[in-house]
Design a protein around this motif. Structure first.
Motif, short mmCIF file in Angstrom:
data_model
loop_
_atom_site.label_atom_id
_atom_site.label_comp_id
_atom_site.label_asym_id
_atom_site.label_seq_id
_atom_site.Cartn_x
_atom_site.Cartn_y
_atom_site.Cartn_z
N THR A 1 0.84 -1.20 0.00
CA THR A 1 0.00 0.00 0.00
C THR A 1 0.87 1.24 0.00
O THR A 1 1.86 1.31 0.70
N CYS A 2 0.46 2.21 -0.79
CA CYS A 2 1.06 3.54 -0.70
C CYS A 2 -0.13 4.47 -0.49
O CYS A 2 -0.95 4.67 -1.38
N TYR A 3 -0.24 5.00 0.69
CA TYR A 3 -1.41 5.78 1.07
C TYR A 3 -1.47 7.11 0.32
O TYR A 3 -0.46 7.66 -0.09
N LEU B 1 8.84 5.22 -2.12
CA LEU B 1 10.01 4.69 -2.81
C LEU B 1 10.36 3.34 -2.20
O LEU B 1 10.18 3.14 -0.99
N TYR B 2 10.89 2.45 -3.03
CA TYR B 2 11.19 1.09 -2.61
C TYR B 2 12.60 0.72 -3.06
O TYR B 2 13.01 1.05 -4.18
N ALA B 3 13.33 -0.01 -2.23
CA ALA B 3 14.69 -0.42 -2.56
C ALA B 3 14.72 -1.51 -3.63
O ALA B 3 15.69 -1.62 -4.38
N GLY B 4 13.66 -2.31 -3.71
CA GLY B 4 13.64 -3.42 -4.67
C GLY B 4 12.69 -3.18 -5.84
O GLY B 4 11.80 -2.34 -5.77
N PHE B 5 12.91 -3.93 -6.90
CA PHE B 5 12.01 -3.90 -8.04
C PHE B 5 10.62 -4.37 -7.63
O PHE B 5 10.46 -5.12 -6.67
N ASN C 1 21.02 6.52 -3.83
CA ASN C 1 21.40 5.65 -4.95
C ASN C 1 20.96 4.21 -4.72
O ASN C 1 21.70 3.27 -5.01
N ASP C 2 19.74 4.02 -4.20
CA ASP C 2 19.29 2.67 -3.88
C ASP C 2 17.80 2.46 -4.18
O ASP C 2 17.21 1.52 -3.70
N THR C 3 17.16 3.34 -4.96
CA THR C 3 15.73 3.21 -5.25
C THR C 3 15.53 2.45 -6.55
O THR C 3 16.15 2.77 -7.56
N SER C 4 14.61 1.46 -6.53
CA SER C 4 14.34 0.64 -7.70
C SER C 4 12.90 0.72 -8.19
O SER C 4 12.61 0.30 -9.31
N SER C 5 11.97 1.23 -7.36
CA SER C 5 10.58 1.37 -7.79
C SER C 5 9.90 2.49 -7.02
O SER C 5 10.36 2.89 -5.95
N VAL C 6 8.79 3.00 -7.60
CA VAL C 6 8.12 4.17 -7.04
C VAL C 6 6.61 4.07 -7.25
O VAL C 6 6.16 3.50 -8.24
N ARG C 7 5.85 4.61 -6.29
CA ARG C 7 4.41 4.80 -6.42
C ARG C 7 4.13 6.26 -6.06
O ARG C 7 4.64 6.74 -5.06
N ASN D 1 2.61 4.36 -11.12
CA ASN D 1 3.50 3.40 -10.47
C ASN D 1 4.58 3.02 -11.47
O ASN D 1 4.32 2.96 -12.67
N ASP D 2 5.76 2.74 -10.98
CA ASP D 2 6.79 2.17 -11.82
C ASP D 2 7.59 1.20 -10.98
O ASP D 2 8.32 1.59 -10.07
#
Length: 140
Positions: free
Chosen positions: A34-36, A42-46, A85-91, A118-119
């Motif tokens: 969930t991203c409220y 931001l997420y560290a993993g794909f 320098n550690d972000t791999s995905s975003v909402r 989202n990516d």
């Protein structure tokens, strides 16, 4: 009221079961799912950390330098791992566009994400995988 040995054993077993089940229930409520509203996550993993260590962070405003921030664990505790320098995905649920920048201070290559986008694979964007160092939110 006095408990029989059988009843006392049942109560102890129930208490042990609750103690074991409570952490599992917390894991199911992981922020990765969930991203409220009103936040950029931001997420560290794909793919929003699916099948990976669950390091994440959410923002409600700009951040000029991720080197000042650590990832959060699934239970909201500090991971003590820098998110620079550690972000791999975003909402993006902030209500406006948000831009990830390659360097601190909103410079270098960048990728902009519109509201409700989202990516899960930043490697296919200009900012790239594991290269984001700042976030600029365009609600002005």
């Amino acid at each position: 009221m006095r408990l029989t040995k059988k009843a006392a054993g049942f109560v102890a077993a129930a208490a042990a079961l609750f103690t074991v089940a409570a952490p599992a229930a917390s894991a199911l409520a992981s922020p990765r799912s969930t991203c409220y509203g009103g936040r950029v996550c931001l997420y560290a993993g794909f793919d929003y950390n699916r099948g990976q260590v669950d390091h994440w962070r959410d923002f409600v405003g700009d951040d000029a330098n991720f080197a000042d921030n650590n990832w959060l664990n699934w239970d909201f505790s500090n991971s003590w791992q820098s998110m620079d320098n550690d972000t791999s995905s975003v909402r993006n649920r902030i209500g406006c566009s948000a831009t990830l920048w390659q360097h601190p201070g909103y410079t270098g290559a960048h990728s902009t994400f519109t509201h409700n986008s989202n990516d899960g694979f930043l490697a296919n964007n200009a900012v790239g995988d594991d290269r984001a160092s700042s976030l600029d939110i365009w609600c002005r």
